[in-house]
Design a protein around this motif. Structure first.
Motif, PDB file in Angstrom:
ATOM      1  N   LYS A  16     -10.912  22.555   4.897  1.00 51.11           N
ATOM      2  CA  LYS A  16     -11.689  21.352   4.592  1.00 51.11           C
ATOM      3  C   LYS A  16     -10.985  20.076   5.049  1.00 51.11           C
ATOM      4  O   LYS A  16     -10.759  19.162   4.264  1.00 51.11           O
ATOM      5  CB  LYS A  16     -12.002  21.271   3.099  1.00 51.11           C
ATOM      6  N   PRO A  17     -10.626  19.992   6.330  1.00 53.55           N
ATOM      7  CA  PRO A  17      -9.840  18.833   6.769  1.00 53.55           C
ATOM      8  C   PRO A  17     -10.636  17.539   6.753  1.00 53.55           C
ATOM      9  O   PRO A  17     -11.822  17.522   7.091  1.00 53.55           O
ATOM     10  CB  PRO A  17      -9.444  19.210   8.202  1.00 53.55           C
ATOM     11  N   GLY A  18      -9.961  16.464   6.365  1.00 50.93           N
ATOM     12  CA  GLY A  18     -10.574  15.145   6.493  1.00 50.93           C
ATOM     13  C   GLY A  18     -10.515  14.663   7.921  1.00 50.93           C
ATOM     14  O   GLY A  18     -11.419  13.948   8.385  1.00 50.93           O
ATOM     15  N   TYR A  19      -9.438  15.054   8.636  1.00 50.69           N
ATOM     16  CA  TYR A  19      -9.246  14.671  10.031  1.00 50.69           C
ATOM     17  C   TYR A  19      -8.797  15.902  10.809  1.00 50.69           C
ATOM     18  O   TYR A  19      -8.028  16.724  10.304  1.00 50.69           O
ATOM     19  CB  TYR A  19      -8.180  13.577  10.163  1.00 50.69           C
ATOM     20  N   GLU A  25      -5.666  23.772   2.202  1.00 49.47           N
ATOM     21  CA  GLU A  25      -6.382  22.501   2.326  1.00 49.47           C
ATOM     22  C   GLU A  25      -5.495  21.464   3.024  1.00 49.47           C
ATOM     23  O   GLU A  25      -4.300  21.383   2.777  1.00 49.47           O
ATOM     24  CB  GLU A  25      -6.820  22.008   0.951  1.00 49.47           C
ATOM     25  N   ALA A  26      -6.111  20.705   3.912  1.00 48.77           N
ATOM     26  CA  ALA A  26      -5.327  19.787   4.735  1.00 48.77           C
ATOM     27  C   ALA A  26      -6.060  18.472   4.926  1.00 48.77           C
ATOM     28  O   ALA A  26      -7.263  18.449   5.160  1.00 48.77           O
ATOM     29  CB  ALA A  26      -5.052  20.424   6.098  1.00 48.77           C
ATOM     30  N   ASP A  27      -5.304  17.390   4.812  1.00 47.41           N
ATOM     31  CA  ASP A  27      -5.840  16.079   5.176  1.00 47.41           C
ATOM     32  C   ASP A  27      -5.955  15.973   6.691  1.00 47.41           C
ATOM     33  O   ASP A  27      -6.897  15.372   7.212  1.00 47.41           O
ATOM     34  CB  ASP A  27      -4.939  14.974   4.632  1.00 47.41           C
ATOM     35  N   ALA A  52     -15.222  16.677   8.923  1.00 42.27           N
ATOM     36  CA  ALA A  52     -13.984  16.164   9.511  1.00 42.27           C
ATOM     37  C   ALA A  52     -14.276  15.089  10.558  1.00 42.27           C
ATOM     38  O   ALA A  52     -15.264  15.168  11.294  1.00 42.27           O
ATOM     39  CB  ALA A  52     -13.200  17.297  10.158  1.00 42.27           C
ATOM     40  N   LYS A  53     -13.404  14.099  10.608  1.00 44.82           N
ATOM     41  CA  LYS A  53     -13.384  13.165  11.732  1.00 44.82           C
ATOM     42  C   LYS A  53     -12.535  13.820  12.821  1.00 44.82           C
ATOM     43  O   LYS A  53     -11.427  14.267  12.554  1.00 44.82           O
ATOM     44  CB  LYS A  53     -12.790  11.822  11.313  1.00 44.82           C
TER      45      LYS A  53
END
Length: 342
Positions: free
Chosen positions: A259-262, A236-238, A290-291
């Motif tokens: 599941k990246p946020g960015y 899992e990564a931001d 993701a953005k």
């Protein structure tokens, strides 16, 4: 009577109370108060800045925290040298770490220039090399790289699977994959899937740097590091550096489990050699929420994120939209399509 008198006298003396001493009683001991030990104050951590340098179709990722500087890949040589030069001008002192994710020209093409420009203290690689016996000849850019290493007295260190190290206060790097983990033809043609995969941890944030891995290596990461169908903390990564410049040959499993946020795509504007980035990768990233930012915008545009010690993230992105190709027919790129950054 004479015989009783001594006896009575002795008895009387035996019943008498003991004599009282005239010495004064001791005073209670006075204990001087001791000063409290000084509290150990940990030095404040500096913010971490990660810059995805616009080097056209290639990777060059500059990681900086205080006096610590590291570079993951160097981008290709040629007309884009100036972008990397400008980024490296912000390095304070030596470059503590140079990471080579895999020996393709878009990732290693300027390594000789980096080694000449800066004092490099340590070089870490995937363990993949170029040239005989798997290739008839050694590519010129790889020869320049090995010659530059020798000139600086450096020996490249292959990373070990499962290794982790702390190159700067508060910063941890974990090695999730190295060369040799997937079937590789004798010709060495599967160099992308042999990319070094790093996970960076800082202030509770995770940044996944998977080089140029494609479907096989991405699926391998999931099978190796995600023992169940639920959460997969190891992947899992931001922040997710999109593999292989947004190629259509990506692991859907990896994107779903990371599941990246960015997500950041490092690619060129109107780059038609391999028609990258592709809309399939862009839409897969948006599907997990993701953005998406990209250096593929028109003009020069680095993408950077600053992470503070309390975990807040601040982004700097190009003003122009993300550029992607819709497809490829033969050697002809189809499209393009553009989407807003983020």
């Amino acid at each position: 009577m004479r015989t009783l008198l001594p006896v009575l006298l002795v008895a009387a003396l035996g019943c008498a109370p003991p004599a009282t001493s005239s010495a004064p009683a001791p005073s209670p001991k006075t204990v001087e108060p001791q000063p409290e030990p000084a509290a150990t104050v940990a030095p404040a951590l500096p913010p971490l800045k990660i810059t995805f340098v616009d080097v056209n179709e290639g990777d060059a990722i500059l990681i900086q925290a205080g006096d610590f500087d590291a570079l993951v890949d160097t981008g290709p040589g040629g007309a884009w040298d100036g972008q990397l030069d400008a980024a490296l001008a912000t390095v304070n002192g030596p470059l503590e770490l140079l990471v080579v994710s895999h020996p393709h020209e878009g990732h290693l093409g300027q390594a000789d220039k980096v080694l000449a420009k800066l004092q490099v203290l340590r070089v870490i690689t995937s363990g993949e090399t170029r040239g005989p016996p798997r290739e008839a000849t050694t590519p010129a850019f790889f020869e320049r790289y090995t010659a530059a290493l020798a000139a600086e007295g450096l020996v490249a260190e292959p990373a070990n699977l499962g290794e982790s190290f702390d190159p700067a206060p508060g910063l941890r790097l974990e090695v999730l994959a190295t060369a040799g983990r997937v079937n590789d033809p004798g010709s060495g043609s599967d160099i992308n899937n042999d990319s070094l995969v790093l996970r960076l941890i800082y202030a509770g944030r995770a940044v996944l740097l998977p080089g140029n891995i494609e479907i096989d290596a991405g699926d391998w990461l999931v099978q190796t590091h995600c023992p169940t169908d639920g959460a997969c903390p190891k992947l899992e990564a931001d922040v997710f550096k999109v593999p292989h410049h947004g190629s259509a040959h990506f692991s859907e499993q990896l994107i779903e489990r990371a599941k990246p946020g960015y997500a950041v795509i490092s690619a060129g504007f109107h780059e038609q050699t391999h028609c990258l980035p592709r809309q399939e990768a862009y839409h897969a990233l948006k599907l997990v929420g993701a953005k998406v930012f990209s250096t593929s915008a028109e003009g020069v545009g680095n993408v950077s994120v600053t992470i503070t010690p309390d975990g807040n993230m601040t982004w700097s992105t190009p003003n122009e939209p993300v550029f992607v190709w819709e497809g490829m027919k033969g050697r002809t790129c189809i499209g393009p399509a553009v989407f807003e950054q983020g």
